[in-house]
Design an enzyme around this catalytic site. Sequence first.
Site, PDB file in Angstrom:
ATOM      1  N   TYR A 145       0.833  -1.205   0.000  1.00 14.25           N
ATOM      2  CA  TYR A 145       0.000   0.000   0.000  1.00 14.25           C
ATOM      3  C   TYR A 145       0.865   1.252   0.000  1.00 14.25           C
ATOM      4  O   TYR A 145       0.682   2.156  -0.820  1.00 14.25           O
ATOM      5  CB  TYR A 145      -0.946   0.000   1.199  1.00 14.25           C
ATOM      6  CG  TYR A 145      -1.706   1.299   1.364  1.00 14.25           C
ATOM      7  CD1 TYR A 145      -2.679   1.673   0.455  1.00 14.25           C
ATOM      8  CD2 TYR A 145      -1.424   2.164   2.424  1.00 14.25           C
ATOM      9  CE1 TYR A 145      -3.371   2.876   0.587  1.00 14.25           C
ATOM     10  CE2 TYR A 145      -2.107   3.360   2.576  1.00 14.25           C
ATOM     11  CZ  TYR A 145      -3.077   3.713   1.650  1.00 14.25           C
ATOM     12  OH  TYR A 145      -3.750   4.906   1.783  1.00 14.25           O
ATOM     13  N   GLY A 146       1.845   1.308   0.906  1.00  9.02           N
ATOM     14  CA  GLY A 146       2.741   2.458   0.947  1.00  9.02           C
ATOM     15  C   GLY A 146       3.513   2.620  -0.345  1.00  9.02           C
ATOM     16  O   GLY A 146       3.701   3.735  -0.836  1.00  9.02           O
ATOM     17  N   ALA A 148       2.577   1.690  -3.356  1.00  5.68           N
ATOM     18  CA  ALA A 148       1.670   2.157  -4.412  1.00  5.68           C
ATOM     19  C   ALA A 148       1.404   3.647  -4.284  1.00  5.68           C
ATOM     20  O   ALA A 148       1.352   4.369  -5.288  1.00  5.68           O
ATOM     21  CB  ALA A 148       0.362   1.366  -4.356  1.00  5.68           C
TER      22      ALA A 148
END
Length: 238
Positions: A145-146, A148
Amino acid sequence: MRTVIVSGGATGVGRAVAERFGGDRVVLLGRRGDVLAETAAAVGAEAIPGDLADPDTVDRVVAEIVAGGGGVDVLIAAAGGNVLLQGERPPGTAGVAWHWTENFRINTLTAVLLVEALKDHLNDGARVILVSSIAAFRGSGEGSYGGAKAALHPYSFDLANALGPRGITVNVVAPGYVAGTEFFRGGMTDQRHQALVDQTLVKRAGTAEDVADTVHWLASPRAGHVTAQVIQVNGGAR
């Protein structure tokens, strides 16, 4: 009246952003057509549903946006989320491939495909604002997530360089912990909430309105000399 596009506009930060642009033509984009329509009716906006990680869908959405003529004045890419919070993943390396691919798809591609498709329809002096996350600086547990969200940062710098001669600014807003949204899918405990609040210097959780106010200012004429910046809205979280 400006034309303002908000992806991920059905709930949370995206909805709060849409509400700040009352009086403008606001077009909300998102995957859940029913929720999107309800929000659009509530805030006086238009709704165009679709999966913005799909190129064909993006082309359709953009065609609908520009069908009435005129260009886009403000483009806010707020769609995203962490798939690791949304359900079970496949086991082993298949699971790793799944969450890295899916987080890239829903956080990076949804922004980049939309911006690229609308780039030639931006009016001179337009504003482009991408919504990132504190996770781009501090990690997100398993990285995807980070990672992306972090991909949006160099993209915004290149975009600002390309569009700057037209007076178009491109910035990123990176929120910290924002309470009261669907992001954690009901998984936020009281203990985790307090731990995140304690990491801030102001000793409170962020709100969707905190982020929306920053986005609204970046979209204003007063921010015309602010570009290629990543603005963190996190209460000084450490």
